[in-house]
Design a protein around this motif. Structure first.
Motif, PDB file in Angstrom:
ATOM      1  N   SER A 240       7.583   1.498  -8.353  1.00  0.00           N
ATOM      2  CA  SER A 240       9.402   2.661  -9.387  1.00  0.00           C
ATOM      3  C   SER A 240      10.629   2.125  -8.622  1.00  0.00           C
ATOM      4  CB  SER A 240       9.247   3.843  -9.189  1.00  0.00           C
ATOM      5  OG  SER A 240       7.992   4.138  -9.948  1.00  0.00           O
ATOM      6  N   PRO A 241      11.360   1.647  -8.948  1.00  0.00           N
ATOM      7  CA  PRO A 241      12.933   1.369  -8.388  1.00  0.00           C
ATOM      8  C   PRO A 241      13.648   3.262  -7.910  1.00  0.00           C
ATOM      9  CG  PRO A 241      13.354   1.701 -10.896  1.00  0.00           C
ATOM     10  CD  PRO A 241      11.725   1.804 -10.210  1.00  0.00           C
ATOM     11  N   MET A 242      13.604   3.041  -6.500  1.00  0.00           N
ATOM     12  CA  MET A 242      13.942   3.810  -5.688  1.00  0.00           C
ATOM     13  C   MET A 242      16.001   3.644  -5.454  1.00  0.00           C
ATOM     14  SD  MET A 242      12.482   5.337  -2.108  1.00  0.00           S
ATOM     15  CE  MET A 242      12.910   7.203  -1.799  1.00  0.00           C
ATOM     16  N   THR A 243      15.925   2.767  -4.568  1.00  0.00           N
ATOM     17  CA  THR A 243      18.003   2.584  -4.381  1.00  0.00           C
ATOM     18  C   THR A 243      18.176   1.167  -4.956  1.00  0.00           C
ATOM     19  OG1 THR A 243      17.132   1.275  -2.528  1.00  0.00           O
ATOM     20  CG2 THR A 243      17.518   3.842  -2.364  1.00  0.00           C
ATOM     21  N   GLU A 244      19.276   0.550  -4.739  1.00  0.00           N
ATOM     22  CA  GLU A 244      19.030  -0.571  -5.360  1.00  0.00           C
ATOM     23  C   GLU A 244      18.801  -1.529  -4.380  1.00  0.00           C
ATOM     24  OE1 GLU A 244      23.960  -1.354  -4.520  1.00  0.00           O
ATOM     25  OE2 GLU A 244      24.173   0.350  -6.331  1.00  0.00           O
ATOM     26  N   ASP A 245      18.260  -1.589  -3.134  1.00  0.00           N
ATOM     27  CA  ASP A 245      17.423  -2.296  -2.584  1.00  0.00           C
ATOM     28  C   ASP A 245      15.730  -2.380  -2.620  1.00  0.00           C
ATOM     29  OD1 ASP A 245      17.794  -4.962  -1.261  1.00  0.00           O
ATOM     30  OD2 ASP A 245      18.077  -3.918   0.705  1.00  0.00           O
ATOM     31  N   SER A 246      15.506  -0.949  -2.933  1.00  0.00           N
ATOM     32  CA  SER A 246      14.355  -0.528  -2.687  1.00  0.00           C
ATOM     33  C   SER A 246      13.111  -0.113  -3.008  1.00  0.00           C
ATOM     34  CB  SER A 246      14.443   0.828  -1.017  1.00  0.00           C
ATOM     35  OG  SER A 246      14.874   1.578  -1.190  1.00  0.00           O
ATOM     36  N   THR A 247      12.264  -0.137  -3.071  1.00  0.00           N
ATOM     37  CA  THR A 247      12.023   1.083  -4.447  1.00  0.00           C
ATOM     38  C   THR A 247       9.862   1.984  -4.097  1.00  0.00           C
ATOM     39  OG1 THR A 247       9.705  -1.235  -3.679  1.00  0.00           O
ATOM     40  CG2 THR A 247      11.467  -1.887  -5.630  1.00  0.00           C
ATOM     41  N   LEU A 248       9.370   2.435  -4.471  1.00  0.00           N
ATOM     42  CA  LEU A 248       8.409   3.367  -4.580  1.00  0.00           C
ATOM     43  C   LEU A 248       7.335   3.351  -4.454  1.00  0.00           C
ATOM     44  CD1 LEU A 248       8.087   6.502  -2.394  1.00  0.00           C
ATOM     45  CD2 LEU A 248       8.900   7.157  -4.945  1.00  0.00           C
ATOM     46  N   TRP A 249       6.490   3.050  -3.692  1.00  0.00           N
ATOM     47  CA  TRP A 249       4.754   2.059  -4.002  1.00  0.00           C
ATOM     48  C   TRP A 249       3.844   3.782  -4.391  1.00  0.00           C
ATOM     49  CZ3 TRP A 249       2.835  -2.694  -3.703  1.00  0.00           C
ATOM     50  CH2 TRP A 249       3.858  -4.125  -3.940  1.00  0.00           C
ATOM     51  N   VAL A 250       3.040   3.764  -5.333  1.00  0.00           N
ATOM     52  CA  VAL A 250       1.914   5.129  -4.842  1.00  0.00           C
ATOM     53  C   VAL A 250       1.048   3.811  -5.353  1.00  0.00           C
ATOM     54  CG1 VAL A 250       1.056   6.456  -6.341  1.00  0.00           C
ATOM     55  CG2 VAL A 250       4.047   6.487  -5.625  1.00  0.00           C
ATOM     56  N   ALA A 251       0.018   4.282  -4.251  1.00  0.00           N
ATOM     57  CA  ALA A 251      -0.750   2.976  -4.585  1.00  0.00           C
ATOM     58  C   ALA A 251      -2.563   4.032  -4.617  1.00  0.00           C
ATOM     59  CB  ALA A 251      -0.843   1.952  -3.689  1.00  0.00           C
ATOM     60  N   HIS A 252      -3.781   3.375  -5.437  1.00  0.00           N
ATOM     61  CA  HIS A 252      -4.412   4.687  -5.422  1.00  0.00           C
ATOM     62  C   HIS A 252      -5.637   3.589  -5.235  1.00  0.00           C
ATOM     63  CE1 HIS A 252      -2.119   7.247  -8.325  1.00  0.00           C
ATOM     64  NE2 HIS A 252      -2.044   6.593  -8.771  1.00  0.00           N
ATOM     65  N   ASP A 253      -6.791   4.060  -4.278  1.00  0.00           N
ATOM     66  CA  ASP A 253      -7.919   3.446  -4.029  1.00  0.00           C
ATOM     67  C   ASP A 253      -8.823   3.285  -5.260  1.00  0.00           C
ATOM     68  OD1 ASP A 253     -10.287   1.777  -3.200  1.00  0.00           O
ATOM     69  OD2 ASP A 253     -10.673   3.294  -1.915  1.00  0.00           O
ATOM     70  N   ILE A 254      -9.053   1.587  -5.913  1.00  0.00           N
ATOM     71  CA  ILE A 254     -10.004   2.175  -7.066  1.00  0.00           C
ATOM     72  C   ILE A 254     -11.350   1.018  -6.774  1.00  0.00           C
ATOM     73  CG2 ILE A 254      -8.090   1.701  -9.145  1.00  0.00           C
ATOM     74  CD1 ILE A 254      -7.834  -0.986  -9.205  1.00  0.00           C
ATOM     75  N   THR A 255     -11.189   1.067  -5.650  1.00  0.00           N
ATOM     76  CA  THR A 255     -12.295  -0.611  -5.393  1.00  0.00           C
ATOM     77  C   THR A 255     -13.824   0.679  -5.828  1.00  0.00           C
ATOM     78  OG1 THR A 255     -11.658  -0.157  -2.606  1.00  0.00           O
ATOM     79  CG2 THR A 255     -13.790  -0.963  -3.553  1.00  0.00           C
ATOM     80  N   GLU A 256     -13.855   1.725  -5.899  1.00  0.00           N
ATOM     81  CA  GLU A 256     -15.249   1.615  -6.586  1.00  0.00           C
ATOM     82  C   GLU A 256     -15.134   1.515  -7.817  1.00  0.00           C
ATOM     83  OE1 GLU A 256     -17.414   2.411  -4.486  1.00  0.00           O
ATOM     84  OE2 GLU A 256     -15.992   2.608  -2.510  1.00  0.00           O
ATOM     85  N   ARG A 257     -14.306   1.689  -8.381  1.00  0.00           N
ATOM     86  CA  ARG A 257     -14.767   1.129 -10.412  1.00  0.00           C
ATOM     87  C   ARG A 257     -14.380  -0.410  -9.988  1.00  0.00           C
ATOM     88  NH1 ARG A 257      -8.823   1.013 -12.810  1.00  0.00           N
ATOM     89  NH2 ARG A 257      -9.056  -1.721 -12.688  1.00  0.00           N
TER      90      ARG A 257
END
Length: 777
Positions: A430-447
């Protein structure tokens, strides 16, 4: 009563409004004696830090909040409003943290908050939380104390909505238990009881029933009925205007409150049958796009016992229930071993990162460091290029630039080696600032692993059908397994039922030659056959077994050795094993669970292929058409009929007679008659499936045993045959017209029968149809 002092989160007069105004901050930072909660001291340094935090929190897609030592909200971000479904103006002076928890959670919340005030950090505890409209959700709560001048003045925390994950776990568990019950129960009555227990574990189900539609008698039969107030209709009832019949008629689930019932009754759709309930929930049981029955729970006293959540859950499990009731396979590998797969599943926890347009790690939230390639302090300031494969890093940088340009959230999936395993992630950027982004990562290894295993099982099953010989089947099994575990050294051993000795039809090893001919049951292979259990041992453990006299020393001792018995209907037919000789690569319990899980499908594939080859070797095929002859058909069909009675599988037997074949031979010659027979056989192959058993019994008679076929589909399949014949006749490329007379017999799993009896029934019906058609001409 004597006064007892309690530490509580008392409601306080305090206006939490997200990012506070300067006037509000001044009020909160002043200790004026009007409230026992700690006030936040004024100070430019603190204001600056707090302001930076508040600004940052507004971008996070998780709920961020602060409370003072009285439990009063001091600040919260926009995500909090969305999570709890409040508007900003809803937050009045004096709102207390306990408002967001049901009463049964208050004591635990108070105890936990006091621990945080004492300096502890709260990491990921799950609580039941309340939204403004009174609905509940499950939240994972993180909190840490806020200190000023070595004194705790409140706490700061975050809430992550994990309701969907918790519900998914519950549903997956319910589906697994239903699948497992299909394998372990010995009758439908026992299966119904197990289903009732499973449904009761996810919702109130004291009053529960399953009704199946008997199409032949046009009756609703209450196969299972447990109710505190009502009695079942023992002989069944004709579908009328009851709620059960309504669900059966519409094919849609129904959450029936009193208001819904009144409206349906006003429309003439339903009328009251039996004792009225406070709330009624029913879902259709649908198999192969056909509604076969209805599953119902109801509550007589609590109108709020069920809602959309329970409706969704019952809908989710209904498919599995329908399959379990109609199919109930005895040796279903997927359901039989789902416990092992479920053990591989783990709760997914989020990783939160801030990454700029150049791929540099700017910030790392302390959520789940176990899913980071390096400790946070080693990641900060480094780039994606330092930890991802070049093509991945380039893809991610492109995704980041896309997000910054469009200002829209983007979701991607990727894998990353972390310590000793490969982890798959689903990340939202997701966009956070003009030059940075926010990552939210989920572990889907088992799926991903689950999908890979399912795909492997399917491919093994298909290979058993499509492979040209046993050697090709064995090679395919090794190749497919190599996508899941190391299989450089792999063998399959099979037991000779007559002598009890074993052979090694497939043996690939870096150091040892394959054993020649039949050998006694010895070594680790013999140990598995004797114990009937899978085995995982290291080289040292092999030596211990040799020393204990449990196994013989055979061949080169490996670093890791792993094997599983191959079972068909509870009987061990052989062993499948893999081994590793080099250092640095090992099998673990997860791999053993996987090997055991896959072994059932492998055993079934081998057994089917062996039977196919046995039939071919005995020349049980018709030379002219390539179909089975009478002997081949009888051998295979008798096996399927026995299995149908054991696992309650429906089947249909089609008997086909080529009309006027003698006339074709007399008028056009036997060569044309042979071509007619070959054309009929080709048409039957195209009309029926590969799993069905097709044969030419002799002369102009053909027979087909259609597996997993219900009586309702007989007319459809007969129509397909006749349509194919008509299309061939329309081509006009032969000097005669082909016609078939067809009769159908149903194999009822509840009524003992044999193949010859089914043929007689179908032949009789075929003859009647032929005579009826002649009478019309």
């Amino acid at each position: 009563m004597p006064h007892q002092e309690k530490q509580t989160l008392r409601p306080a007069k305090h206006p939490p409004q997200g990012s506070l105004t300067r006037k509000q901050e001044s009020h909160l930072h002043t200790s004026d004696g009007e409230n026992s909660g700690e006030r936040r001291p004024a100070g430019k340094g603190l204001d600056k830090v707090e302001q930076r935090f508040l600004e940052l929190s507004q971008f996070l897609p998780i709920t961020i909040f602060e409370i003072d030592t009285s439990g009063n909200l001091v600040s919260l971000n926009e995500m909090a409003l969305q999570t709890f479904r409040y508007a900003r103006e809803d937050f009045k002076e004096g709102m207390n943290l306990l408002r967001f928890f049901p009463a049964e959670e208050w004591q635990r919340v108070q105890e936990t908050v006091q621990k945080v005030y004492q300096g502890q950090t709260l990491l990921g505890q799950e609580y039941s939380l309340l939204r403004k409209d009174g609905t509940r959700f499950t939240g994972s709560v993180y909190a840490t104390p806020i200190e000023y001048e070595h004194k705790v003045i409140g706490l700061r925390g975050a809430v992550i909505d994990v309701t969907e994950h918790s519900q998914s776990q519950t549903l997956q568990e319910a589906v697994y238990r239903i699948a497992a019950a299909t394998e372990t129960t010995h009758s439908l009555d026992e299966l119904y009881h197990q289903i009732h227990q499973i449904i009761s574990s996810v919702m109130p189900a004291e009053n529960f029933y399953i009704t199946l539609y008997d199409e032949a008698q046009n009756l609703l039969r209450f196969s299972y009925f447990k109710d505190a107030e009502d009695e079942p209709f023992i002989k069944g009832i004709q579908p009328g205007r009851g709620l059960t019949a309504y669900v059966l008629r519409t094919g849609k689930s129904l959450l029936c409150t009193q208001a819904v019932h009144d409206e349906l009754e006003r429309q003439g759709e339903v009328k009251l049958l039996g004792v009225p309930s406070a709330i009624w929930l029913g879902v259709p049981l649908i198999v192969e796009e056909k509604t076969i029955g209805v599953m119902v729970v109801q509550h007589y006293t609590d109108p709020n016992a069920y809602g959309e959540r329970e409706q969704h859950m019952l809908e989710f499990v209904s498919t599995q229930v329908g399959i379990a009731i109609t199919r109930k396979r005895a040796e279903d590998a997927l359901r039989q071993s789902e416990a092992e797969l479920r053990a591989l599943f783990a709760c997914m926890r989020d990783v939160v990162l801030v990454i700029d347009s150049q791929g540099v790690y700017l910030k790392i939230a302390p959520t789940n460091p176990e899913l980071l390639v390096k400790p946070p302090e080693e990641l900060l300031g480094k780039t994606l290029w330092d930890f991802f494969r070049p093509e991945q890093a380039e893809t991610f940088i492109g995704a980041i630039n896309q997000v910054l340009e469009t200002q829209k959230t983007l979701r991607i999936e990727y894998d990353l080696p972390i310590r000793d395993r490969n982890v798959w992630f689903s990340a939202s950027i997701s966009p956070m600032t003009e030059d940075s982004t926010l990552w939210v990562a989920h572990d889907i290894t088992e799926r991903k692993r689950f999908e890979t295993v399912q795909n492997a099982l399917y491919r093994i099953s298909q290979t058993a059908i499509t492979s040209e010989g046993m050697d090709e089947l064995y090679r395919s099994i090794q190749s497919i397994l190599s996508e899941l575990i190391p299989t450089d050294n792999f063998f399959i051993a099979l037991i000779d039922p007559a002598s009890g000795e074993i052979s090694f039809p497939y043996y690939v090893d870096q150091f040892d030659e394959p054993p020649v001919g039949m050998t006694p049951q010895q070594g680790l292979t013999g140990y598995i056959i004797r114990t009937g259990r899978p085995l995982l041992v290291t080289g040292d453990e092999i030596e211990q077994l040799v020393h204990q006299g449990k196994v013989e020393r055979l061949g080169t001792i490996s670093k890791d050795w792993m094997g599983a018995p191959l079972k068909v209907e509870g009987t061990i037919i052989g062993v499948m094993a893999v081994q590793i000789y080099k250092d640095g690569v090992h099998y673990d319990q997860e791999d053993l669970n996987l090997l055991e899980f896959v072994s059932t499908q492998v055993a079934q594939a081998i057994q089917r292929k062996r039977m196919d080859e046995e039939i071919r070797s005995l020349s049980f095929t018709d030379e002219l058409t390539g179909l089975y002859n009478r002997r081949g058909f009888t051998l295979l069909a008798e096996q399927e009929v026995k299995l149908a009675h054991r696992i309650n599988r429906p089947m249909l037997l089609f008997f086909c007679d080529v009309d006027a074949l003698k006339g074709i031979n007399d008028a056009h010659g036997h060569a044309q008659g042979d071509l007619a027979l070959q054309e009929v056989s080709a048409m039957l192959k195209e009309t029926f499936r590969e799993v069905d058993i097709l044969a030419r019994l002799g002369g102009d008679e053909f027979v087909v045993l259609a597996l997993d076929a219900y009586v309702e589909s007989a007319d459809i399949m007969t129509h397909r045959i006749q349509t194919a014949l008509e299309q061939g006749n329309l081509k006009g490329d032969r000097p005669y017209q082909l016609e078939l007379s067809i009769g159908v017999a149903r194999c009822d799993p509840d009524i003992p029968c044999d193949v010859s009896g089914l043929i007689v029934q179908a032949d009789t019906m075929m003859y009647s149809n032929k005579q009826a058609r002649k009478a019309q001409q």
